[in-house]
Design an enzyme around this catalytic site. Sequence first.
Site, PDB file in Angstrom:
ATOM      1  N   GLY A  89       0.833  -1.210   0.000  1.00  0.00           N
ATOM      2  CA  GLY A  89       0.000   0.000   0.000  1.00  0.00           C
ATOM      3  C   GLY A  89       0.859   1.248   0.000  1.00  0.00           C
ATOM      4  N   SER A 160      -3.374   9.074   8.310  1.00  0.00           N
ATOM      5  CA  SER A 160      -2.687   8.146   7.408  1.00  0.00           C
ATOM      6  C   SER A 160      -1.420   8.778   6.844  1.00  0.00           C
ATOM      7  CB  SER A 160      -3.608   7.747   6.251  1.00  0.00           C
ATOM      8  OG  SER A 160      -2.844   7.169   5.214  1.00  0.00           O
ATOM      9  N   GLN A 162       0.398   7.423   4.666  1.00  0.00           N
ATOM     10  CA  GLN A 162       0.455   7.173   3.223  1.00  0.00           C
ATOM     11  C   GLN A 162      -0.246   8.295   2.466  1.00  0.00           C
ATOM     12  OE1 GLN A 162      -1.111   3.216   2.677  1.00  0.00           O
ATOM     13  NE2 GLN A 162       0.666   2.254   3.635  1.00  0.00           N
ATOM     14  N   ASP A 306      -0.014  -0.716  13.350  1.00  0.00           N
ATOM     15  CA  ASP A 306       0.381  -2.026  12.813  1.00  0.00           C
ATOM     16  C   ASP A 306       0.676  -3.044  13.923  1.00  0.00           C
ATOM     17  OD1 ASP A 306       0.089  -1.051  10.249  1.00  0.00           O
ATOM     18  OD2 ASP A 306       2.207  -0.581   9.994  1.00  0.00           O
ATOM     19  N   ARG A 337      -8.362  -6.253   9.615  1.00  0.00           N
ATOM     20  CA  ARG A 337      -7.625  -6.823  10.763  1.00  0.00           C
ATOM     21  C   ARG A 337      -8.465  -6.919  12.020  1.00  0.00           C
ATOM     22  NH1 ARG A 337      -1.695  -4.236   9.623  1.00  0.00           N
ATOM     23  NH2 ARG A 337      -1.124  -5.747   8.014  1.00  0.00           N
ATOM     24  N   ARG A 379       0.963  -9.577   9.194  1.00  0.00           N
ATOM     25  CA  ARG A 379       0.867  -9.282  10.633  1.00  0.00           C
ATOM     26  C   ARG A 379      -0.039 -10.292  11.348  1.00  0.00           C
ATOM     27  NH1 ARG A 379       4.476  -5.572  10.946  1.00  0.00           N
ATOM     28  NH2 ARG A 379       4.517  -3.920   9.401  1.00  0.00           N
TER      29      ARG A 379
HETATM   30  C1  S3P Z   1       2.630   3.249   6.457  1.00  0.00           C
HETATM   31  C2  S3P Z   1       1.566   3.863   7.036  1.00  0.00           C
HETATM   32  C3  S3P Z   1       0.478   3.134   7.710  1.00  0.00           C
HETATM   33  C4  S3P Z   1       0.902   1.714   8.083  1.00  0.00           C
HETATM   34  C5  S3P Z   1       1.584   1.032   6.939  1.00  0.00           C
HETATM   35  C6  S3P Z   1       2.830   1.782   6.527  1.00  0.00           C
HETATM   36  C7  S3P Z   1       3.638   4.068   5.746  1.00  0.00           C
HETATM   37  O1  S3P Z   1      -0.630   3.063   6.841  1.00  0.00           O
HETATM   38  O2  S3P Z   1      -0.225   0.985   8.485  1.00  0.00           O
HETATM   39  O3  S3P Z   1       1.960  -0.294   7.303  1.00  0.00           O
HETATM   40  O4  S3P Z   1       4.725   3.565   5.419  1.00  0.00           O
HETATM   41  O5  S3P Z   1       3.350   5.256   5.509  1.00  0.00           O
HETATM   42  P1  S3P Z   1      -1.716   4.263   6.741  1.00  0.00           P
HETATM   43  O6  S3P Z   1      -1.057   5.425   6.131  1.00  0.00           O
HETATM   44  O7  S3P Z   1      -2.793   3.701   5.856  1.00  0.00           O
HETATM   45  O8  S3P Z   1      -2.179   4.500   8.141  1.00  0.00           O
END
Ligand code: S3P
Length: 416
Positions: A89, A160, A162, A306, A337, A379
Amino acid sequence: MSVTTVKKLERYDKVIDCMPDKSMSIRSVLFNAYSIGSATVKNLLLSDDVLSCIDCVRRLGASVELDGTTAHIKGAPFVGGTLDCGNSGTTARLLIGLLSGLNGVFTLIGDESLSSRPMKRVTDPLKAMGARITDTDGHLPVKVVGSPLHGIDYDMPVASAQVKSAILLAGLNAEGKTTVREKTVSRNHTENMLSEMNAKLSVNGAAVSVERSVIYSKDFTVGGDISSATYPLCLALMVKGGRCTVKNVGINKTRTGLLDVFKEIGADFTLSNVKEGAEPTADVTVKQGKLKPFNIGGELIPRLVDEIPALCALACFIDGVSRVSGARELKVKETDRISTTVAALKSLGADIEGTDDGMIIRGGRPLKFGVADSKLDHRIAMSAAIAGAAGDGVKIVDAECASVSYPNFFGEVIGV
Ligand code: S3P
């Protein structure tokens, strides 16, 4: 389908070098691949998610040479193409943001799990910046036709990193200023790294702004991943007389919710060999002892999101009722999850129920041997493994998916 058997452990006493951080490994590859110049990244995580990211940037024209866990990366102007993000993701969402302001036509695809995860959370704000993106009912495949962008001021509806990172990366190629505002600060590795790579980036509390910038290559040494350290540390707390030291764990404040929970439950833990910096690290040592149940929610969730499945496994070994709330985001991870954690631990006889936004665990009753399905979520596989190892053993379906973030987890952490 494969099945891995984990036997009950009578004792647990380990010293482990922390797995390198997944979030930082992906970012150090992606940002250097896009930058001007060449850089060396040391202690890179060689897990499936990072390999997916490396594959994508190579297809985009960058050169990545691996020499063990050291990567030599030469940046290149990205050319269009089809990019397979696998299960990652972070790779998919950060790429969508970065590519939307570049010249070229890019198609992003992923595996079944990634293709069912929501992408509108990134494509909506990017479209508000002028991006030309077509998704498939809000999911991958996503087609990005690079176009001129303008900055936005965006209030994040979900915590988030991401999404935040995708918008900031788009902001590197946008006219004017791009600001992202969070309610709770999510992991800030993107901000730390881009600042070191010459981006015009400023942080003001929970708001981050970026202006059009050229970024230059930067050598990084990736620290350990506290999300990976969680499994051996929790396992040591679950086995009678257990002890564990994980060396070189990343203790960036946006990631250390686990240590807050250790404090709350009265765990015997110490930090030593602390190395300060934007991405500080320490050796973390725990010793098993009597623990209190936990109640986690609110602003803590993004700082340990996580780690929740592993913490639920730990809660099975703590007398009393532990609760997780405010964690609806768990439903859109590699699996839902809330459901998969509940199902995996229930298959070992745990008293756990899912709620709308978390879990309730009535701990302190012995777990029994059972078969837990990872549902191909790394996980869940690792959380089932520690529950079984501290309980009465477990057979795990498709356990090898642990390699998404933790290659050789079973050999190193469990001793299978
Ligand atoms: C991550 C952000 C988190 C985390 C993922 C890694 C990242 O996700 O759960 O394993 O590297 O920016 P979200 O941005 O969807 O919260």
